[in-house]
Scaffold this motif. Structure first.
Motif, PDB file in Angstrom:
ATOM      1  N   ILE A   1     -42.100 -64.854 -99.113  1.00 36.60           N
ATOM      2  CA  ILE A   1     -43.327 -65.501 -99.597  1.00 36.60           C
ATOM      3  C   ILE A   1     -43.872 -64.654-100.737  1.00 36.60           C
ATOM      4  O   ILE A   1     -43.950 -63.423-100.637  1.00 36.60           O
ATOM      5  CB  ILE A   1     -44.388 -65.632 -98.489  1.00 36.60           C
ATOM      6  CG1 ILE A   1     -44.019 -66.752 -97.516  1.00 36.60           C
ATOM      7  CG2 ILE A   1     -45.781 -65.916 -99.085  1.00 36.60           C
ATOM      8  CD1 ILE A   1     -45.004 -66.948 -96.372  1.00 36.60           C
ATOM      9  N   TYR A   2     -44.221 -65.325-101.839  1.00 30.05           N
ATOM     10  CA  TYR A   2     -44.893 -64.658-102.953  1.00 30.05           C
ATOM     11  C   TYR A   2     -46.248 -65.306-103.160  1.00 30.05           C
ATOM     12  O   TYR A   2     -46.343 -66.529-103.299  1.00 30.05           O
ATOM     13  CB  TYR A   2     -44.081 -64.767-104.249  1.00 30.05           C
ATOM     14  CG  TYR A   2     -44.856 -64.271-105.452  1.00 30.05           C
ATOM     15  CD1 TYR A   2     -45.086 -62.910-105.627  1.00 30.05           C
ATOM     16  CD2 TYR A   2     -45.399 -65.164-106.376  1.00 30.05           C
ATOM     17  CE1 TYR A   2     -45.822 -62.440-106.704  1.00 30.05           C
ATOM     18  CE2 TYR A   2     -46.137 -64.702-107.461  1.00 30.05           C
ATOM     19  CZ  TYR A   2     -46.348 -63.338-107.621  1.00 30.05           C
ATOM     20  OH  TYR A   2     -47.083 -62.879-108.682  1.00 30.05           O
ATOM     21  N   ASP A   3     -47.304 -64.489-103.147  1.00 28.72           N
ATOM     22  CA  ASP A   3     -48.662 -64.982-103.356  1.00 28.72           C
ATOM     23  C   ASP A   3     -49.117 -64.601-104.755  1.00 28.72           C
ATOM     24  O   ASP A   3     -49.367 -63.426-105.042  1.00 28.72           O
ATOM     25  CB  ASP A   3     -49.604 -64.396-102.305  1.00 28.72           C
ATOM     26  CG  ASP A   3     -51.039 -64.860-102.500  1.00 28.72           C
ATOM     27  OD1 ASP A   3     -51.231 -65.983-103.002  1.00 28.72           O
ATOM     28  OD2 ASP A   3     -51.971 -64.104-102.163  1.00 28.72           O
TER      29      ASP A   3
ATOM     30  N   GLU B   1     -43.623 -70.563 -88.586  1.00 29.33           N
ATOM     31  CA  GLU B   1     -44.530 -69.526 -88.107  1.00 29.33           C
ATOM     32  C   GLU B   1     -44.798 -68.481 -89.190  1.00 29.33           C
ATOM     33  O   GLU B   1     -45.923 -67.998 -89.341  1.00 29.33           O
ATOM     34  CB  GLU B   1     -43.946 -68.851 -86.863  1.00 29.33           C
ATOM     35  CG  GLU B   1     -44.732 -67.642 -86.360  1.00 29.33           C
ATOM     36  CD  GLU B   1     -46.200 -67.937 -86.090  1.00 29.33           C
ATOM     37  OE1 GLU B   1     -47.028 -67.003 -86.241  1.00 29.33           O
ATOM     38  OE2 GLU B   1     -46.542 -69.100 -85.741  1.00 29.33           O
ATOM     39  N   PHE B   2     -43.778 -68.136 -89.967  1.00 33.99           N
ATOM     40  CA  PHE B   2     -43.938 -67.193 -91.083  1.00 33.99           C
ATOM     41  C   PHE B   2     -44.942 -67.747 -92.093  1.00 33.99           C
ATOM     42  O   PHE B   2     -45.842 -67.024 -92.560  1.00 33.99           O
ATOM     43  CB  PHE B   2     -42.576 -66.976 -91.739  1.00 33.99           C
ATOM     44  CG  PHE B   2     -42.549 -65.970 -92.853  1.00 33.99           C
ATOM     45  CD1 PHE B   2     -43.045 -64.685 -92.680  1.00 33.99           C
ATOM     46  CD2 PHE B   2     -41.992 -66.304 -94.084  1.00 33.99           C
ATOM     47  CE1 PHE B   2     -43.000 -63.744 -93.711  1.00 33.99           C
ATOM     48  CE2 PHE B   2     -41.934 -65.382 -95.119  1.00 33.99           C
ATOM     49  CZ  PHE B   2     -42.433 -64.097 -94.932  1.00 33.99           C
ATOM     50  N   SER B   3     -44.805 -69.035 -92.419  1.00 38.03           N
ATOM     51  CA  SER B   3     -45.719 -69.675 -93.369  1.00 38.03           C
ATOM     52  C   SER B   3     -47.135 -69.723 -92.819  1.00 38.03           C
ATOM     53  O   SER B   3     -48.111 -69.434 -93.532  1.00 38.03           O
ATOM     54  CB  SER B   3     -45.226 -71.093 -93.698  1.00 38.03           C
ATOM     55  OG  SER B   3     -43.918 -71.069 -94.229  1.00 38.03           O
TER      56      SER B   3
ATOM     57  N   GLY C   1     -53.688 -65.321 -92.801  1.00 40.26           N
ATOM     58  CA  GLY C   1     -54.053 -64.016 -93.326  1.00 40.26           C
ATOM     59  C   GLY C   1     -53.410 -62.856 -92.597  1.00 40.26           C
ATOM     60  O   GLY C   1     -53.683 -61.689 -92.886  1.00 40.26           O
ATOM     61  N   ASP C   2     -52.485 -63.135 -91.669  1.00 38.55           N
ATOM     62  CA  ASP C   2     -51.872 -62.087 -90.860  1.00 38.55           C
ATOM     63  C   ASP C   2     -50.939 -61.186 -91.663  1.00 38.55           C
ATOM     64  O   ASP C   2     -50.738 -60.023 -91.299  1.00 38.55           O
ATOM     65  CB  ASP C   2     -51.090 -62.693 -89.692  1.00 38.55           C
ATOM     66  CG  ASP C   2     -51.986 -63.455 -88.724  1.00 38.55           C
ATOM     67  OD1 ASP C   2     -53.226 -63.267 -88.797  1.00 38.55           O
ATOM     68  OD2 ASP C   2     -51.458 -64.225 -87.901  1.00 38.55           O
ATOM     69  N   LEU C   3     -50.349 -61.702 -92.736  1.00 40.09           N
ATOM     70  CA  LEU C   3     -49.361 -60.912 -93.473  1.00 40.09           C
ATOM     71  C   LEU C   3     -49.984 -59.814 -94.322  1.00 40.09           C
ATOM     72  O   LEU C   3     -49.276 -58.913 -94.783  1.00 40.09           O
ATOM     73  CB  LEU C   3     -48.511 -61.824 -94.368  1.00 40.09           C
ATOM     74  CG  LEU C   3     -47.582 -62.816 -93.667  1.00 40.09           C
ATOM     75  CD1 LEU C   3     -46.721 -63.539 -94.696  1.00 40.09           C
ATOM     76  CD2 LEU C   3     -46.695 -62.114 -92.648  1.00 40.09           C
TER      77      LEU C   3
END
Length: 258
Positions: free
Chosen positions: A211-213, A234-236, A242-244
């Motif tokens: 994932i890139y934000d 679940e990753f998404s 906000g867990d990542l």
């Protein structure tokens, strides 16, 4: 299910004079709406006829972009429904940011140069799909999109997992409409090596999910293991919760004291 509908529409909507190689002609608003709804991305020429500026160019571009259905509508009363006062070539793509189809207009009278190469570029730049393959052309649309977070599938085209994983993510992507853009990065292409390096990956380590934000310029990798729909979902969702933010970033090099 869409293919029979689309074929039926063409039977009803194409004029009797149309021949092979000529763009289908849609004669009313219902036919236009059904055509737009028949595929994830379509290109439609709102033109007066085959002699109009842009028609031959659109016909050639459509042959070269054969994954995008193309047609024309010559009925000016229909043009007004799409906010078009004059000839235009318009790309419609299904929901990515809002609840409506996105509409990208190229107004013929405003185009200083109108050729097949330019129209192919117009199509490729704007045809962001549920899962879009990253390259120098699509990068423009991806990074200019309103959705700044990308769910990335790093995979080598030609590998045994490639097609299955792509199809799996295509089915999952609609659940995250307006929240994440799903992007495929072909690790077998040398020009994508920088993207792999950015995530600390090597081509031999693929497939992987990341994932890139764009808003925070932060990036994460799904831990190694089988890439299942449930794990990617679940990753998404963990990103959206906000867990990542507390998780170590991908490609992060531990700092050492000097």
């Amino acid at each position: 299910m869409l293919l029979p509908l689309f074929l039926a529409l063409l039977v009803c909507s194409v004029t009797a004079e149309d021949k092979d190689g000529v763009l289908p002609r849609l004669n009313d608003k219902e036919a236009v709406e059904a055509f737009i709804d028949s595929a994830e991305v379509v290109i439609l020429g709102f033109l007066e006829g085959e002699e109009s500026r842009g028609y031959k160019e659109l016909e050639e571009a459509a042959k070269r972009s054969d994954s995008v259905p193309a047609a024309i509508c010559t009925v000016k009363e229909v043009w007004a429904d799409y906010g078009l006062p004059s000839d235009a070539i318009t790309l419609f793509r299904k929901v990515l940011y809002t609840a409506d189809n996105h509409q990208e207009n190229l107004i013929v009278a405003e185009a200083h140069k109108l050729d097949a190469d330019g129209l192919v570029h117009f199509i490729n730049t704007n045809e962001i799909r549920y899962i879009t393959e990253y390259n120098q052309v699509t990068a423009v649309g991806l990074f200019n999109s309103e959705v700044k977070t990308h769910l990335l599938l790093f995979a080598n085209r030609g590998s045994k997992e490639f097609t299955e994983l792509k199809q799996r993510l295509e089915a999952l992507a609609p659940e995250f409409t307006g929240k994440l853009l799903f992007v495929l990065i072909n690790g077998a292409v040398k020009s994508n090596s920088k993207a792999l390096d950015y995530f600390g990956l090597k081509s031999k380590e693929l497939p992987r999910i990341g994932i890139y934000d764009g808003d925070s310029d932060m990036k994460w990798l799904l831990p190694e293991g089988e890439i299942t729909t449930e794990r990617v979902r679940e990753f998404s969702e963990s990103f959206l919760r906000g867990d990542l933010k507390e998780v170590k970033q991908a490609g992060e090099v531990p700092k050492t004291e000097l």
